[in-house]
Design an enzyme around this catalytic site. Structure first.
Site, PDB file in Angstrom:
ATOM      1  N   GLY A   5       1.003  -1.231   0.107  1.00  0.00           N
ATOM      2  CA  GLY A   5       0.030   0.099   0.014  1.00  0.00           C
ATOM      3  C   GLY A   5       0.984   1.450  -0.082  1.00  0.00           C
ATOM      4  O   GLY A   5       1.904   1.305  -0.160  1.00  0.00           O
ATOM      5  N   TYR A  65     -13.946   2.260  12.409  1.00  0.00           N
ATOM      6  CA  TYR A  65     -12.635   2.273  12.021  1.00  0.00           C
ATOM      7  C   TYR A  65     -11.687   2.672  13.132  1.00  0.00           C
ATOM      8  O   TYR A  65     -10.585   2.198  13.299  1.00  0.00           O
ATOM      9  CB  TYR A  65     -12.167   3.266  10.918  1.00  0.00           C
TER      10      TYR A  65
END
Length: 370
Positions: free
Chosen positions: A11, A181
């Site tokens: 990523g 999250y």
């Protein structure tokens, strides 16, 4: 030289961390699922340094994780689904990847212990940042009320209705988990610290503030705000800013973040600690959108101020960097204007699919925009 595993290492942040570790003479192995939302429909590993070994697999797959840990000395744990808004309706997906994935990793580490694990946490766990009231007292649990009732004043107020003043947020502030999250990242933190000591592993957590730089996922509408703004501007569209745009955040360059991870692996005094990683400077979201447009040569495109809030968003949160400076010797080096120029130069060479309106529609359909 150490053999290092980076979960989620293909990523945006992971690639920069891998480069920094390779530059320091380490061997790097990357475990990444290469999901389309983050990496696009193509392979997604093309930007990963070819010196890094890549294992494609899911962090929740016990066999894959055990394989990835073979011969490894230390681990950087970045694998996670990322996005406050999306986490509020894809709850199972986020919780499974982030919480269960971390559990799978540490269960595998019982039989394959390493010297140290450094886990990526997030400033989102703070909820609202630290504030000071009219009497000068610090307020850890500031909240905003009535956003769904068309509240005109976006600022948190004290019990007497007086405005609070935001101040830099230190690590000792109590968590205030305002999204799934945020809850996931706090679970990852606590799992790291709870599981490390009994098995002779040194656990470290880095609470990252808003990370930006070349290599961000421009077509992912749930990623960092600068990447979302850049995608809109590249496609000739106005950056979309919720509320009134005066929210204040801390933006830290990915090269500084990579250096922080590498140092956190090496420094003895990092063991057992949790550290903020940011620039120590706060900017409004509107200011950042305007400066990015200027850097990209899109001055004529003004941001669209939505005047609505996303449920789970917070008003102000920016970084107190003192602990990281004292214990890790960490201070951000990248000048923000230079960082924006570097980002703009990279974005100009990319193709981005603007999916912000799709994201907005999904949030509004679920009542997550007030």
């Amino acid at each position: 030289m150490e053999h290092i595993l980076i979960t989620g290492g293909a990523g945006f942040i992971g690639r920069s961390v891998a480069q920094e570790l390779l530059r320091r003479g380490n061997e790097v192995r990357v475990l990444d699922a290469l999901i389309e939302q983050v990496h696009g429909a193509t392979d997604g590993s093309r930007m990963l340094d070819p010196q890094a070994e890549l294992i494609r697999g899911d962090i929740r797959n016990k066999d894959v994780v055990r394989k990835a840990l073979q011969g490894v000395d230390v681990v950087i744990h970045l694998a996670a689904e990322v996005g406050v808004g999306q986490s509020m309706y894809e709850v199972e997906r986020y919780t499974s990847t982030n919480d269960v994935g971390t559990a799978v990793l540490f269960e595998a580490l019982i039989d394959n212990p390493v010297r140290r694990v450094v886990t990526a946490s997030s400033m989102s766990i703070y909820g609202e940042g630290l504030y000071r009231d009219a009497e000068g007292e610090l307020v850890q649990d500031a909240e905003r009320h009535g956003l769904k009732d068309g509240q005109a004043n976006w600022e948190p107020l004290d019990d007497l209705g007086r405005p609070l003043t935001p101040v830099p947020t230190p690590e000792w502030k109590r968590p205030n988990l305002a999204s799934i999250y945020a809850l996931n990242k706090y679970v990852q933190e606590r799992t790291t610290h709870i599981m490390s000591t009994p098995y002779g592993i040194e656990g470290v957590c880095l609470r990252l503030f808003n990370v930006y730089g070349p290599g961000q996922a421009l077509s992912n509408p749930y990623t960092g705000v600068l990447a979302i703004f850049a995608s809109r501007l590249l496609n000739g569209q106005q950056p979309l800013i919720f509320e009134d745009g005066e929210q204040r955040r801390d933006f830290v360059h990915v090269s500084d973040v990579a250096r922080a991870f590498a140092d956190a692996l090496e420094l003895p005094q990092a063991a057992g600690g949790t550290f903020n990683i940011g620039s120590g400077k706060d900017r409004s979201v509107t200011e950042v959108a305007t400066e990015l447009a200027r850097a990209m040569g899109k001055n004529q495109i003004q941001p669209e101020i939505v005047g609505k809030a996303r449920i789970g968003d917070i008003r102000h949160c920016f970084c107190d960097t003192n602990l990281a400076a004292d214990r890790l010797g960490f201070r951000a080096r990248q000048d923000f204007q230079q960082g924006l120029a570097e980002l703009a130069e990279w974005v100009a060479q990319q193709t981005a699919h603007d999916r912000v309106e799709q994201m907005r529609a999904e949030l509004e359909a679920r009542g997550l925009v007030a």
